[in-house]
Design a protein around this motif. Structure first.
Motif, PDB file in Angstrom:
ATOM      1  N   ALA A 208       0.848  -1.187   0.000  1.00  0.00           N
ATOM      2  CA  ALA A 208       0.000   0.000   0.000  1.00  0.00           C
ATOM      3  C   ALA A 208       0.884   1.238   0.000  1.00  0.00           C
ATOM      4  CB  ALA A 208      -0.916  -0.015   1.225  1.00  0.00           C
ATOM      5  N   GLN A 209       0.304   2.395  -0.291  1.00  0.00           N
ATOM      6  CA  GLN A 209       1.122   3.589  -0.456  1.00  0.00           C
ATOM      7  C   GLN A 209       1.856   3.958   0.824  1.00  0.00           C
ATOM      8  OE1 GLN A 209       1.004   6.917   0.594  1.00  0.00           O
ATOM      9  NE2 GLN A 209       2.186   7.935  -1.045  1.00  0.00           N
ATOM     10  N   ALA A 210       1.204   3.908   1.973  1.00  0.00           N
ATOM     11  CA  ALA A 210       1.860   4.261   3.237  1.00  0.00           C
ATOM     12  C   ALA A 210       2.948   3.241   3.588  1.00  0.00           C
ATOM     13  CB  ALA A 210       0.825   4.352   4.351  1.00  0.00           C
ATOM     14  N   ARG A 257      -4.145  13.744   0.425  1.00  0.00           N
ATOM     15  CA  ARG A 257      -4.863  13.305   1.616  1.00  0.00           C
ATOM     16  C   ARG A 257      -5.191  14.472   2.531  1.00  0.00           C
ATOM     17  NH1 ARG A 257      -1.160   8.593   1.436  1.00  0.00           N
ATOM     18  NH2 ARG A 257       0.330   9.868   2.605  1.00  0.00           N
ATOM     19  N   ARG A 258      -4.344  15.483   2.566  1.00  0.00           N
ATOM     20  CA  ARG A 258      -4.590  16.598   3.479  1.00  0.00           C
ATOM     21  C   ARG A 258      -5.802  17.416   3.046  1.00  0.00           C
ATOM     22  NH1 ARG A 258       0.469  20.361   4.679  1.00  0.00           N
ATOM     23  NH2 ARG A 258       1.202  18.279   5.339  1.00  0.00           N
ATOM     24  N   SER A 259      -5.918  17.689   1.769  1.00  0.00           N
ATOM     25  CA  SER A 259      -7.049  18.467   1.257  1.00  0.00           C
ATOM     26  C   SER A 259      -7.295  18.030  -0.179  1.00  0.00           C
ATOM     27  CB  SER A 259      -6.744  19.971   1.323  1.00  0.00           C
ATOM     28  OG  SER A 259      -7.811  20.724   0.777  1.00  0.00           O
ATOM     29  N   GLU A 260      -8.553  17.798  -0.535  1.00  0.00           N
ATOM     30  CA  GLU A 260      -8.905  17.311  -1.864  1.00  0.00           C
ATOM     31  C   GLU A 260      -8.494  18.339  -2.924  1.00  0.00           C
ATOM     32  OE1 GLU A 260     -10.172  14.964  -4.878  1.00  0.00           O
ATOM     33  OE2 GLU A 260      -9.911  14.442  -2.755  1.00  0.00           O
ATOM     34  N   GLY A 261      -7.707  17.821  -3.915  1.00  0.00           N
ATOM     35  CA  GLY A 261      -7.238  18.677  -5.008  1.00  0.00           C
ATOM     36  C   GLY A 261      -5.914  19.361  -4.709  1.00  0.00           C
ATOM     37  N   LEU A 262      -5.454  19.335  -3.476  1.00  0.00           N
ATOM     38  CA  LEU A 262      -4.168  19.937  -3.116  1.00  0.00           C
ATOM     39  C   LEU A 262      -3.118  18.827  -3.059  1.00  0.00           C
ATOM     40  CD1 LEU A 262      -2.470  22.377  -2.227  1.00  0.00           C
ATOM     41  CD2 LEU A 262      -3.151  21.881   0.133  1.00  0.00           C
ATOM     42  N   LEU A 264       0.506  17.154  -2.810  1.00  0.00           N
ATOM     43  CA  LEU A 264       1.773  17.434  -2.152  1.00  0.00           C
ATOM     44  C   LEU A 264       2.702  16.238  -2.314  1.00  0.00           C
ATOM     45  CD1 LEU A 264       0.403  18.855   1.233  1.00  0.00           C
ATOM     46  CD2 LEU A 264       1.116  20.185  -0.776  1.00  0.00           C
ATOM     47  N   PHE A 265       4.028  16.537  -2.262  1.00  0.00           N
ATOM     48  CA  PHE A 265       5.013  15.466  -2.167  1.00  0.00           C
ATOM     49  C   PHE A 265       5.064  14.960  -0.720  1.00  0.00           C
ATOM     50  CE2 PHE A 265       6.929  17.716  -5.917  1.00  0.00           C
ATOM     51  CZ  PHE A 265       6.760  16.668  -6.824  1.00  0.00           C
ATOM     52  N   GLU A 266       5.765  13.852  -0.518  1.00  0.00           N
ATOM     53  CA  GLU A 266       5.887  13.287   0.829  1.00  0.00           C
ATOM     54  C   GLU A 266       6.664  14.200   1.769  1.00  0.00           C
ATOM     55  OE1 GLU A 266       4.566  10.740   2.245  1.00  0.00           O
ATOM     56  OE2 GLU A 266       3.557   9.906   0.491  1.00  0.00           O
ATOM     57  N   ASN A 267       7.512  15.058   1.253  1.00  0.00           N
ATOM     58  CA  ASN A 267       8.246  15.987   2.107  1.00  0.00           C
ATOM     59  C   ASN A 267       7.454  17.233   2.433  1.00  0.00           C
ATOM     60  OD1 ASN A 267       8.262  17.347  -0.332  1.00  0.00           O
ATOM     61  ND2 ASN A 267      10.488  17.188  -0.652  1.00  0.00           N
ATOM     62  N   GLY A 268       6.183  17.308   1.982  1.00  0.00           N
ATOM     63  CA  GLY A 268       5.313  18.434   2.296  1.00  0.00           C
ATOM     64  C   GLY A 268       5.318  19.537   1.277  1.00  0.00           C
ATOM     65  N   GLN A 269       6.188  19.475   0.254  1.00  0.00           N
ATOM     66  CA  GLN A 269       6.220  20.517  -0.766  1.00  0.00           C
ATOM     67  C   GLN A 269       5.075  20.328  -1.763  1.00  0.00           C
ATOM     68  OE1 GLN A 269      10.078  20.539  -2.597  1.00  0.00           O
ATOM     69  NE2 GLN A 269      11.144  21.201  -0.719  1.00  0.00           N
ATOM     70  N   ARG A 270       4.599  21.456  -2.277  1.00  0.00           N
ATOM     71  CA  ARG A 270       3.495  21.414  -3.236  1.00  0.00           C
ATOM     72  C   ARG A 270       4.013  21.023  -4.622  1.00  0.00           C
ATOM     73  NH1 ARG A 270      -1.209  26.035  -3.650  1.00  0.00           N
ATOM     74  NH2 ARG A 270      -2.571  24.913  -5.141  1.00  0.00           N
ATOM     75  N   LEU A 305     -12.223   9.339  -2.723  1.00  0.00           N
ATOM     76  CA  LEU A 305     -11.960   7.905  -2.558  1.00  0.00           C
ATOM     77  C   LEU A 305     -10.586   7.510  -3.068  1.00  0.00           C
ATOM     78  CD1 LEU A 305     -15.429   6.442  -3.660  1.00  0.00           C
ATOM     79  CD2 LEU A 305     -14.593   6.906  -1.360  1.00  0.00           C
ATOM     80  N   GLU A 306      -9.979   8.329  -3.924  1.00  0.00           N
ATOM     81  CA  GLU A 306      -8.675   8.019  -4.496  1.00  0.00           C
ATOM     82  C   GLU A 306      -7.773   9.243  -4.294  1.00  0.00           C
ATOM     83  OE1 GLU A 306     -10.309   5.057  -8.039  1.00  0.00           O
ATOM     84  OE2 GLU A 306      -9.504   7.030  -8.532  1.00  0.00           O
ATOM     85  N   ASN A 307      -6.863   9.107  -3.326  1.00  0.00           N
ATOM     86  CA  ASN A 307      -6.063  10.263  -2.917  1.00  0.00           C
ATOM     87  C   ASN A 307      -4.568  10.091  -3.138  1.00  0.00           C
ATOM     88  OD1 ASN A 307      -8.333  11.709  -1.906  1.00  0.00           O
ATOM     89  ND2 ASN A 307      -8.264  10.474  -0.035  1.00  0.00           N
ATOM     90  N   CYS A 308      -4.131   8.966  -3.728  1.00  0.00           N
ATOM     91  CA  CYS A 308      -2.711   8.738  -3.949  1.00  0.00           C
ATOM     92  C   CYS A 308      -2.452   8.585  -5.448  1.00  0.00           C
ATOM     93  CB  CYS A 308      -2.236   7.503  -3.193  1.00  0.00           C
ATOM     94  SG  CYS A 308      -2.344   7.671  -1.377  1.00  0.00           S
TER      95      CYS A 308
END
Length: 334
Positions: A208-210, A257-262, A264-270, A305-308
């Motif tokens: 899984a992604q996580a 996952r934080r906000s729909e349509g936003l 981000l990379f795993e390091n928090g950068q957009r 429903l699909e965030n990754c």
């Protein structure tokens, strides 16, 4: 002469008989009076002795109650009571008659009752035994205290040793994690794609992604985060060459996952650019398609429903998927 001698003997016998008749009753009366006086004196002395025995019995009773001991059997009928005295007197009166009778066969007689002195001696003996027992208990308690101190000291040493061992194990684990991260970085750059400051390495394990992100972090990297179009095109060529002729989706380090349509990379950068998959365009001159292509719709289309985000291995396009779906993944290492 013989007649005169017989008369003299008769006169002497008569005088002796008369003297016996006069003296014997007096002697008997005197003996009876003396015995009565002795009994009277004995009664007075016996009363004093009885009072003394009662006082001793009372003191003995108080001592037994204080010590919690059972009452002695000697209190029920102590020696020297009036009944014993009366019996002794009766035996003394009949002593003369017993002397004339034949000596009786010796028979077993009951053991005499304990006297107050015997009871006091018994109590003192018990107290001495209790004192000896208490001394033994004190000795054993001292030995137990010494043993407890030794065990406590040993337990403290074991705890210190366990703490040192725990610290050593943690240090060893940290060293192992560092070695694993260093090994992952070396392997990623030696076996994977080296591009500028980064190295990309494909993993053919389904996660899984996580979980895929955790595996990459444990090996000193993170899920792939292509920073620009050049890195994206290089990663696409690497995945196509590794998985051709098949088309496999591969997890990237991109999510909303934080906000729909936003995104981000795993390091928090957009994310600054996107490579979303688009449905094929209709042929020139053909009419507009009434519905999107069912197998390749425009992306992203999963909503909440699909965030990754996963990258297709054939053309490098991005697709949004359920984060719990198990896919291949690609890690990047500095």
């Amino acid at each position: 002469p013989s007649a005169a001698l017989g008369a003299a003997e008769l006169s002497l016998m008569q005088a002796a008989w008369l003297l016996g008749a006069l003296v014997v009753p007096q002697l008997l009366g005197f003996s009876h009076g003396a015995r009565g006086a002795d009994r009277e004196w004995e009664g007075v002395w016996g009363g004093a002795q009885e009072e003394e025995r009662e006082r001793e019995a009372l003191m003995l009773k108080h001592l037994q109650e204080a010590l919690g001991l059972p009452a002695g059997r000697g209190d029920e009928n102590p020696e020297g009571t009036p009944e014993d005295k009366e019996t002794w007197g009766t035996e003394e009166d009949g002593q003369g008659e017993e002397e004339e009778e034949t000596t009786p066969t010796p028979s077993s007689s009951p053991s005499p009752s304990p006297t107050p002195e015997d009871t006091v001696t018994y109590i003192l003996g018990r107290l001495a035994g209790l004192d000896a027992g208490l001394h033994q208990l004190h000795v054993r308690l001292h030995a137990l205290d010494t043993r407890v101190v030794e065990l406590t000291r040993g337990l403290r040493q074991l705890r210190e040793a366990a703490s040192d061992t725990r610290d050593a194990v943690e240090a060893l684990q940290e060293t192992q994690r560092r070695a694993e991260r260093e090994h992952g970085r070396l392997e990623g750059c030696l076996k994977g794609l080296r591009l500028g400051h980064k190295c990309f390495l494909l993993s053919r394990d389904f996660e899984a992604q996580a979980a895929a992100q955790a595996r990459c972090v444990a090996r000193g990297g993170s899920l792939a985060q292509p920073a620009d179009r050049q890195q994206m095109e290089a990663l696409t060529r690497y995945l196509r060459g590794a998985l051709a002729p098949y088309n496999w989706p591969v997890w990237l380090g991109v999510h909303d996952r934080r906000s729909e349509g936003l995104y981000l990379f795993e390091n928090g950068q957009r994310v600054s650019f996107f490579a979303w998959h688009r449905a094929p365009r209709p042929e020139p001159g053909a009419g507009p398609s009434p519905a999107p292509h069912p197998l390749s719709p425009n992306q992203p289309n999963g909503g909440t429903l699909e965030n990754c985000v996963a990258q297709a291995s054939d053309d490098g396009s991005w697709w949004d998927h359920d984060c719990e779906r198990r896919l291949y993944y690609v890690c990047e290492y500095p």
